[in-house]
Design an enzyme around this catalytic site. Structure first.
Site, PDB file in Angstrom:
ATOM      1  CD  GLU A   1      -2.887   1.115   2.409  1.00  0.00           C
ATOM      2  OE1 GLU A   1      -2.917   0.101   3.112  1.00  0.00           O
ATOM      3  OE2 GLU A   1      -3.623   2.082   2.574  1.00  0.00           O
TER       4      GLU A   1
ATOM      5  CE  LYS B   1      -5.465  -1.434   1.071  1.00  0.00           C
ATOM      6  NZ  LYS B   1      -5.821  -1.085   2.473  1.00  0.00           N
TER       7      LYS B   1
HETATM    8  P1  13P Z   1     -10.010   4.738   2.264  1.00  0.00           P
HETATM    9  O1  13P Z   1     -10.853   4.156   1.142  1.00  0.00           O
HETATM   10  O2  13P Z   1     -10.813   5.373   3.334  1.00  0.00           O
HETATM   11  O3  13P Z   1      -8.906   5.603   1.706  1.00  0.00           O
HETATM   12  O4  13P Z   1      -9.335   3.470   2.971  1.00  0.00           O
HETATM   13  C1  13P Z   1      -8.728   2.510   2.181  1.00  0.00           C
HETATM   14  C2  13P Z   1      -8.110   1.358   2.884  1.00  0.00           C
HETATM   15  O5  13P Z   1      -7.933   0.336   2.254  1.00  0.00           O
HETATM   16  C3  13P Z   1      -7.675   1.436   4.304  1.00  0.00           C
HETATM   17  O6  13P Z   1      -6.968   0.273   4.647  1.00  0.00           O
END
Ligand code: 13P
Length: 292
Positions: A116, A158
């Site tokens: 991420e 992500k």
């Molecule tokens: P948001 O969609 O609120 O940005 O959160 C994404 C997410 O995967 C948190 O772990």
């Protein structure tokens, strides 16, 4: 480049890659319900509700027990570690509730390795600047993963979508955002990666769905599943509709189902906004210097 002495057995590789494929199967994405105790406190505060363990449990239960219409939409749920041990009213632990609906359970990086790298939308930079920085960051991420011999087929990425900064005055179309996002990904993310599950990063619920739809319609070759791992953009209207009151359970679940269905269509490039969106659907969910 295969590692000379593989850290994973062929069976382990198959298991990871199967899980990754299940999570991002067509029409599916991730419900990110992994807000830390501090972050959920702010969400509860926004609806005038006390941050007690029971209120947190009730709210998570509300999402996790929404009716079966969400089953084809939600491939996995990310929980905060503590939430993993909470139970629904009928005594079933939350992981069992999720599994009974066909979802994969995980805590931060517990489902399959989810990488991420988020570029926060803080600032007045334009779309090109975000694309440039996103490409630089993703290139560095995949160099590091290669150096560490990570089995990419068993991972999900992500990232942020490529969007202008929150304070940018220039407006960009959903198609421009989609083109910038897919271009940045094509330049940096190997096709071996199973899926890309975007975070919503402060976009409104509707924006996040429409942009995801445009990304999936973008006329460039896209070798990965492109879907959602939304926290705020799946929950904002549901949270508002709940308002901390038990009697609003069904209304809140209905809002959550609405967003799950919208994003399930969007990740297949089939979403058309209905005009019947929820209370928070077009509300910006941007939080300056947001932390999960
Ligand atoms: P948001 O969609 O609120 O940005 O959160 C994404 C997410 O995967 C948190 O772990």
């Amino acid at each position: 480049m295969p590692y000379q002495y593989p850290a994973l057995t062929p069976e382990q590789k198959k298991e990871l890659s199967d899980i990754a494929h299940r999570i991002v199967a067509p029409g599916k994405g991730i419900l990110a319900a992994d807000e830390s105790t501090g972050s959920i406190a702010k969400r509860l505060q926004s609806i005038g509700t006390e941050n007690t363990e029971e209120n947190r449990r009730f709210y998570r239960q509300l999402l996790l027990t929404a009716d079966d219409r969400v089953n084809p939409c939600i491939g996995g749920v990310i929980l905060f570690h503590k939430t993993l041990y909470q139970k629904a009213d009928d005594g079933r632990p939350f992981p069992q509730v999720i599994k009974s609906k066909g979802g994969v359970v995980g805590i931060k990086n517990g489902i399959v390795p989810i990488v991420e790298p988020e570029i926060l939308p803080v600032g007045d930079h334009d779309l090109k600047r975000c694309q440039y920085v996103t490409e630089k960051v993703l290139a560095a991420v995949y160099k590091a993963l290669s150096d560490h011999h990570i089995y990419l087929e068993g991972t999900l990425l992500k990232p942020n979508m490529v969007t202008p900064g929150h304070a940018c005055t220039q407006k960009f179309s959903h198609e421009e955002i989609a083109m910038a996002t897919v271009t940045a990904l094509r330049c940096t993310v190997p096709p071996a990666v199973t899926g890309i599950t975007f975070l919503s990063g402060g976009q409104s619920e509707e924006e996040a769905s429409i942009n995801l739809n445009a990304i999936n319609k973008c006329p460039l070759l896209k070798p990965w599943a492109l879907t959602f791992s939304y926290g705020r953009a799946l929950q904002a209207s549901a949270l508002k509709a709940w308002g901390g009151k038990k009697e609003n359970l069904k209304a809140a679940q209905e809002e959550y189902v609405k967003r799950a269905l919208a994003n399930s269509l969007a990740c297949q490039g089939k979403y058309t906004p209905s005009g019947h969106a929820g209370a928070a659907a077009s509300e910006s969910l941007f939080i300056s210097n947001h932390a999960y």
